[in-house]
Design a protein around this motif. Structure first.
Motif, PDB file in Angstrom:
ATOM      1  N   HIS A 155       0.860  -1.184   0.000  1.00 10.20           N
ATOM      2  CA  HIS A 155       0.000   0.000   0.000  1.00 10.20           C
ATOM      3  C   HIS A 155       0.900   1.238   0.000  1.00 10.20           C
ATOM      4  O   HIS A 155       1.593   1.503   0.975  1.00 10.20           O
ATOM      5  N   VAL A 156       0.904   1.948  -1.103  1.00  8.00           N
ATOM      6  CA  VAL A 156       1.678   3.185  -1.186  1.00  8.00           C
ATOM      7  C   VAL A 156       0.786   4.319  -0.700  1.00  8.00           C
ATOM      8  O   VAL A 156      -0.275   4.584  -1.259  1.00  8.00           O
ATOM      9  N   ASP A 157       1.209   4.960   0.363  1.00 11.91           N
ATOM     10  CA  ASP A 157       0.414   6.035   0.968  1.00 11.91           C
ATOM     11  C   ASP A 157       1.326   7.217   1.263  1.00 11.91           C
ATOM     12  O   ASP A 157       2.125   7.187   2.190  1.00 11.91           O
ATOM     13  N   ARG A 158       1.218   8.231   0.414  1.00 13.95           N
ATOM     14  CA  ARG A 158       2.015   9.442   0.612  1.00 13.95           C
ATOM     15  C   ARG A 158       1.133  10.635   0.944  1.00 13.95           C
ATOM     16  O   ARG A 158       1.611  11.773   0.952  1.00 13.95           O
ATOM     17  N   MET A 159      -0.171  10.385   1.182  1.00  8.88           N
ATOM     18  CA  MET A 159      -1.124  11.454   1.420  1.00  8.88           C
ATOM     19  C   MET A 159      -1.548  11.499   2.887  1.00  8.88           C
ATOM     20  O   MET A 159      -1.746  10.449   3.521  1.00  8.88           O
TER      21      MET A 159
ATOM     22  N   SER B 280     -17.019  24.128  20.884  1.00  9.10           N
ATOM     23  CA  SER B 280     -16.704  22.777  20.407  1.00  9.10           C
ATOM     24  C   SER B 280     -16.475  22.772  18.899  1.00  9.10           C
ATOM     25  O   SER B 280     -16.825  23.707  18.185  1.00  9.10           O
ATOM     26  N   ILE B 281     -15.881  21.664  18.435  1.00  7.84           N
ATOM     27  CA  ILE B 281     -15.693  21.394  17.008  1.00  7.84           C
ATOM     28  C   ILE B 281     -15.971  19.915  16.785  1.00  7.84           C
ATOM     29  O   ILE B 281     -15.629  19.069  17.627  1.00  7.84           O
ATOM     30  N   SER B 282     -16.607  19.588  15.660  1.00  6.60           N
ATOM     31  CA  SER B 282     -16.933  18.191  15.373  1.00  6.60           C
ATOM     32  C   SER B 282     -16.716  17.906  13.894  1.00  6.60           C
ATOM     33  O   SER B 282     -16.717  18.806  13.053  1.00  6.60           O
ATOM     34  N   GLY B 283     -16.511  16.640  13.589  1.00  8.12           N
ATOM     35  CA  GLY B 283     -16.303  16.229  12.208  1.00  8.12           C
ATOM     36  C   GLY B 283     -15.838  14.794  12.129  1.00  8.12           C
ATOM     37  O   GLY B 283     -16.165  13.963  12.981  1.00  8.12           O
ATOM     38  N   ALA B 284     -15.063  14.487  11.084  1.00  2.89           N
ATOM     39  CA  ALA B 284     -14.583  13.121  10.878  1.00  2.89           C
ATOM     40  C   ALA B 284     -13.245  13.166  10.154  1.00  2.89           C
ATOM     41  O   ALA B 284     -12.884  14.156   9.507  1.00  2.89           O
ATOM     42  N   VAL B 285     -12.499  12.078  10.291  1.00  2.00           N
ATOM     43  CA  VAL B 285     -11.199  11.913   9.627  1.00  2.00           C
ATOM     44  C   VAL B 285     -11.261  10.630   8.803  1.00  2.00           C
ATOM     45  O   VAL B 285     -11.764   9.603   9.280  1.00  2.00           O
ATOM     46  N   TYR B 286     -10.762  10.693   7.565  1.00  2.00           N
ATOM     47  CA  TYR B 286     -10.785   9.526   6.689  1.00  2.00           C
ATOM     48  C   TYR B 286      -9.378   9.266   6.146  1.00  2.00           C
ATOM     49  O   TYR B 286      -8.673  10.184   5.735  1.00  2.00           O
ATOM     50  N   ASP B 287      -8.995   7.997   6.142  1.00  2.00           N
ATOM     51  CA  ASP B 287      -7.689   7.621   5.612  1.00  2.00           C
ATOM     52  C   ASP B 287      -7.705   6.126   5.299  1.00  2.00           C
ATOM     53  O   ASP B 287      -8.451   5.356   5.924  1.00  2.00           O
ATOM     54  N   ASP B 288      -6.876   5.711   4.332  1.00  2.17           N
ATOM     55  CA  ASP B 288      -6.787   4.295   3.981  1.00  2.17           C
ATOM     56  C   ASP B 288      -6.086   3.480   5.050  1.00  2.17           C
ATOM     57  O   ASP B 288      -6.216   2.247   5.092  1.00  2.17           O
ATOM     58  N   ALA B 289      -5.305   4.136   5.891  1.00  5.02           N
ATOM     59  CA  ALA B 289      -4.573   3.428   6.931  1.00  5.02           C
ATOM     60  C   ALA B 289      -5.522   2.922   8.011  1.00  5.02           C
ATOM     61  O   ALA B 289      -6.691   3.317   8.100  1.00  5.02           O
ATOM     62  N   ASN B 290      -4.999   2.016   8.836  1.00  7.35           N
ATOM     63  CA  ASN B 290      -5.809   1.416   9.894  1.00  7.35           C
ATOM     64  C   ASN B 290      -5.882   2.268  11.153  1.00  7.35           C
ATOM     65  O   ASN B 290      -6.674   1.991  12.050  1.00  7.35           O
ATOM     66  N   LYS B 291      -5.055   3.278  11.209  1.00 13.88           N
ATOM     67  CA  LYS B 291      -5.019   4.074  12.434  1.00 13.88           C
ATOM     68  C   LYS B 291      -4.614   5.501  12.104  1.00 13.88           C
ATOM     69  O   LYS B 291      -3.717   5.729  11.295  1.00 13.88           O
ATOM     70  N   VAL B 292      -5.276   6.458  12.713  1.00 11.09           N
ATOM     71  CA  VAL B 292      -4.891   7.860  12.589  1.00 11.09           C
ATOM     72  C   VAL B 292      -4.910   8.501  13.964  1.00 11.09           C
ATOM     73  O   VAL B 292      -5.550   7.991  14.900  1.00 11.09           O
ATOM     74  N   THR B 293      -4.204   9.612  14.059  1.00 16.43           N
ATOM     75  CA  THR B 293      -4.173  10.388  15.293  1.00 16.43           C
ATOM     76  C   THR B 293      -4.590  11.813  14.967  1.00 16.43           C
ATOM     77  O   THR B 293      -4.153  12.379  13.963  1.00 16.43           O
ATOM     78  N   LEU B 294      -5.449  12.393  15.812  1.00 14.23           N
ATOM     79  CA  LEU B 294      -5.895  13.767  15.629  1.00 14.23           C
ATOM     80  C   LEU B 294      -5.553  14.568  16.872  1.00 14.23           C
ATOM     81  O   LEU B 294      -5.814  14.128  17.997  1.00 14.23           O
ATOM     82  N   THR B 295      -4.938  15.731  16.653  1.00  7.32           N
ATOM     83  CA  THR B 295      -4.647  16.620  17.777  1.00  7.32           C
ATOM     84  C   THR B 295      -5.254  17.988  17.512  1.00  7.32           C
ATOM     85  O   THR B 295      -5.367  18.431  16.365  1.00  7.32           O
ATOM     86  N   ALA B 296      -5.655  18.664  18.589  1.00 11.31           N
ATOM     87  CA  ALA B 296      -6.156  20.038  18.533  1.00 11.31           C
ATOM     88  C   ALA B 296      -5.256  20.866  19.440  1.00 11.31           C
ATOM     89  O   ALA B 296      -5.230  20.635  20.663  1.00 11.31           O
TER      90      ALA B 296
ATOM     91  N   ALA C 258      -4.022  15.930  11.630  1.00 12.80           N
ATOM     92  CA  ALA C 258      -4.358  14.511  11.502  1.00 12.80           C
ATOM     93  C   ALA C 258      -3.141  13.792  10.933  1.00 12.80           C
ATOM     94  O   ALA C 258      -2.587  14.199   9.905  1.00 12.80           O
ATOM     95  N   THR C 259      -2.722  12.721  11.590  1.00  8.08           N
ATOM     96  CA  THR C 259      -1.510  11.988  11.209  1.00  8.08           C
ATOM     97  C   THR C 259      -1.816  10.509  11.094  1.00  8.08           C
ATOM     98  O   THR C 259      -2.453   9.931  11.986  1.00  8.08           O
ATOM     99  N   ASP C 260      -1.379   9.886   9.982  1.00  8.02           N
ATOM    100  CA  ASP C 260      -1.580   8.438   9.864  1.00  8.02           C
ATOM    101  C   ASP C 260      -0.348   7.701  10.371  1.00  8.02           C
ATOM    102  O   ASP C 260       0.614   8.309  10.842  1.00  8.02           O
ATOM    103  N   GLU C 261      -0.357   6.375  10.251  1.00  5.52           N
ATOM    104  CA  GLU C 261       0.720   5.561  10.819  1.00  5.52           C
ATOM    105  C   GLU C 261       2.064   5.764  10.118  1.00  5.52           C
ATOM    106  O   GLU C 261       3.106   5.444  10.672  1.00  5.52           O
ATOM    107  N   LEU C 262       2.038   6.267   8.887  1.00  8.16           N
ATOM    108  CA  LEU C 262       3.269   6.498   8.148  1.00  8.16           C
ATOM    109  C   LEU C 262       3.783   7.923   8.304  1.00  8.16           C
ATOM    110  O   LEU C 262       4.683   8.351   7.596  1.00  8.16           O
ATOM    111  N   GLU C 263       3.170   8.672   9.215  1.00  5.60           N
ATOM    112  CA  GLU C 263       3.555  10.058   9.498  1.00  5.60           C
ATOM    113  C   GLU C 263       3.159  11.025   8.394  1.00  5.60           C
ATOM    114  O   GLU C 263       3.709  12.129   8.302  1.00  5.60           O
TER     115      GLU C 263
END
Length: 666
Positions: free
Chosen positions: A248-252, A266-282, A313-318
């Motif tokens: 899986h090539v993921d550069r995005m 407050s703020i609300s929404g969603a995060v989408y990525d092909d990876a199995n795990k993401v991290t969100l910081t505010a 928002a950061t995925d597992e590949l940074e």
């Protein structure tokens, strides 16, 4: 002083031997005489070798064996481009040709021994090919059962998920592995699996000679997304093994969808990525995520009184997507009010009651870090953008391909682009929930950084190969081979190829090649060659001669007529051999100590024997080294290579050289 009578006898015998007539051979097949030499046979090692080759051509094996043995007795080692007399040079391979004799007469153990002796002293493609053929015949005669090779394949870097698939962000993607088999690995191919079509061959691993274990490393240019890579290996008896690796090539960075923003609340929404795990910081603090419908939903409380917040928002590949969220991000275009679908400026009590509706506005498209007319210096880039709509986004597409198909008022999206050279037209289209559509068209011009342009590469003059212009039954092969060689070499952009005028009549397209190569400039080395067409096949040998008259490399290629597909590809084999001798090495200055300058390559370790001493290099710097989409370069000066090792190479010091500056071989 007394001289023993036996001494006189010994001297007499030596004189008698020197006056003995030279051994002659008479061999004729189908009216054609063999065991011939072009000049007068003088009994020298090169005379015996030339005559032995002629005998072998006519299958006059006994006479050929005698001549090869006599040549070896006088000069025992195989060698390319060896001087015979005056300024006359030949390629001298008595052990290799003797091995070919034994191969043709079925004496395979003797043939194997001779081919190995030849290769121990002078490498040649022909000896390697026939050594493999010989070992195959030995195994076939022993009636060995065909074995199945062992095969490994993996990525150099990346992350392995629970299914065994590799997630990687590097470009290119480095694939490594090894194939092993007692019946000798003879080939390894790298392919990409296609579900609805024939698998695509990406590369054939270069194997100089079949061996029990072959380690390989190939760098693949893979686009964003999922790829099933196949390594396929085979041994000399045809045993085969395939192994698959899902990459899986993921550069995005992840896509962020914002649904609601209340400053200081407050703020609300969603995060989408092909990876199995993401991290969100505010503002650097972790925001809890809840898995939902292929993404992760979130809602975060904001500090009282805060008017903005920084989301990452950061995925597992940074890979990261970052944005500043404030009221401006949620504002679009002021809405207009309509009555019964028609615009009204004033509504009075006299008018009948009307249903008042707020008309939607088309989505607003904004791109990050790129203008409407952008110049870039990379083949692949990430298109970052923000699209917002009061009624919600339904679909986002780039050049007609859907890149986002979920709902949200503010969408921060990423999309990979592969650019051709020159002008690229990119159309971004966004559709709102109310079906209103917005389009934004930008032009991206891809350029080559100055230092990587062909005009700065080493200038190699191509002389007509000996026998190239001769009319023979091999002319169709010769023309095809040379055309393939020139075409493949030009595609690689490694050299400026300067062709002699005598080649124009043979190859009409050569004018285009020469024009592109910049033929008016003075050549730095000359490539001369010979085409040896014999009964068994074609051999092409070339010498690369520096302007100083030093021979800096030999390359050769051989194919038997029975291997017609390989014969047709000799030009590409020759080009591959040439480029392996002179790889383009790009690096950076790591250390300066007095007159010593150490350079490390940008692509890992290098083979010291691939670095040519005194080879010219150019020193350069990037005009905008931190720019996301590559940078133009400025050439600062020239130097030369004066040392080499596994970790890098040394160059001569020049004024004002600094650590971090780029260095590339010419």
């Amino acid at each position: 002083m007394k001289i023993h009578p036996n001494t006189f006898l010994l001297i007499f015998l030596l004189i008698l031997a020197s006056c003995a007539p030279l051994t002659t051979h008479t061999c004729e097949k189908n009216g054609v005489p063999y065991c011939q030499t072009q000049g007068v046979f003088g009994g020298k090692w090169y005379d015996y070798y030339e005559r032995g080759v002629s005998c072998l051509e006519g299958r006059c094996y006994e006479a050929a064996l005698y001549d090869f043995n006599e040549a070896i007795r006088q000069r025992s080692t195989d060698k390319k481009f060896i001087r015979t007399y005056g300024m006359h040079f030949i390629d001298y391979f008595p052990h290799r040709e003797k091995g070919l004799l034994h191969y043709e007469t079925g004496e395979y153990d003797k043939a194997e021994a001779e081919f190995k002796i030849s290769l121990d002293t002078q490498d040649s493609h022909k000896a390697r090919l026939y050594l493999d053929k010989t070992r195959k015949r030995i195994m076939e005669l022993a009636q060995q059962r065909v074995s199945t090779p062992e095969l490994e394949i993996q990525c150099v870097s990346g992350m392995v998920d629970s299914s065994g698939a590799v997630w990687v962000r590097t470009d290119p993607v480095a694939i490594i592995g090894a194939a092993e088999d007692p019946q000798l690995i003879s080939g390894i191919s790298i392919l990409r699996k296609n579900n609805d079509a024939e698998d695509t061959k990406l590369k054939d691993v270069y194997i100089g000679q079949a061996g029990q274990r072959i380690d390989y490393e190939e760098r693949l240019a893979l686009d964003q997304g999922k790829h099933v890579i196949i390594a396929s290996t085979r041994n000399l008896l045809g045993g085969r093994k395939d192994r698959e690796l899902t990459v899986h090539v993921d550069r995005m960075g992840p896509d962020i969808v914002l649904e609601d923003w209340k400053a200081g609340v407050s703020i609300s929404g969603a995060v989408y990525d092909d990876a199995n795990k993401v991290t969100l910081t505010a503002d650097g603090k972790i925001v809890p995520l809840i898995r939902n419908r292929g993404g992760w939903r979130f809602k975060a409380d904001l500090p009282a009184g805060s008017k903005s917040i920084h989301l990452t928002a950061t995925d597992e590949l940074e890979n990261k997507t970052e944005t500043k969220v404030d009221q401006d991000l949620f504002s679009t275009v002021s809405p207009r009010w309509f009555a019964d679908g028609e615009p009204r400026h004033i509504l009075t009590d006299l008018e009948s009651p009307l249903k008042m509706v707020q008309a939607g506005v088309s989505p607003v498209i904004s791109l990050k870090d790129i203008g409407d007319n952008e110049i870039v210096f990379v083949e692949r880039m990430a298109l970052h953008g923000v699209i917002k709509s009061d009624v919600g986004i339904e679909r986002i597409s780039v050049n007609g391909k859907t890149v986002f198909g979920r709902s949200g008022k503010v969408v921060l999206f990423n999309h990979p682009l592969k650019l051709k050279m020159g002008e690229n037209r990119v159309v971004i289209e966004a559709s709102g929930v109310d079906k209103r559509i917005s389009r934004k068209t930008i032009t991206i011009v891809r350029n080559i950084p100055e230092v990587f342009k062909r005009k700065h590469r080493f200038r190699l003059s191509i002389d007509p190969f000996e026998d190239l212009c001769k009319k023979s039954s091999n002319q169709r092969y010769v023309s095809l081979i040379f055309s393939q060689f020139m075409s493949d070499a030009m595609k690689r952009n490694r050299f400026q190829l300067i062709a002699k005028r005598s080649l124009y009549s043979l190859f009409p397209d050569i004018g285009l090649w020469v024009k592109e190569a910049g033929s008016k400039r003075v050549w730095q080395a000359m490539m001369t060659g010979n085409i040896d067409a014999r009964r068994q096949g074609l051999e092409i040998s070339m010498e690369i001669v520096h302007r100083s008259s030093d021979i800096i490399a030999y390359v050769d290629a051989y194919a038997a007529y029975e291997d017609d597909p390989q014969l047709a590809g000799l030009g590409e084999i020759l080009s591959e051999s040439l480029h392996r001798e002179f790889p383009l090495i790009d690096g950076r200055v790591q250390k300066i100590s007095g007159e010593k300058v150490q350079v490390v390559p940008n692509q890992g370790i290098i083979k010291p024997d691939s670095v040519k001493m005194d080879w010219p290099v150019m020193i350069y710097r990037k005009t905008h080294p931190q720019r996301r989409y590559g940078s133009e370069t400025v050439i600062l000066g020239e130097s030369y290579i004066n040392g080499a090792g596994i970790e890098g190479f040394g160059i001569g010091a020049v004024p004002d050289i600094q650590t971090g500056q780029g260095v590339i071989t010419q």
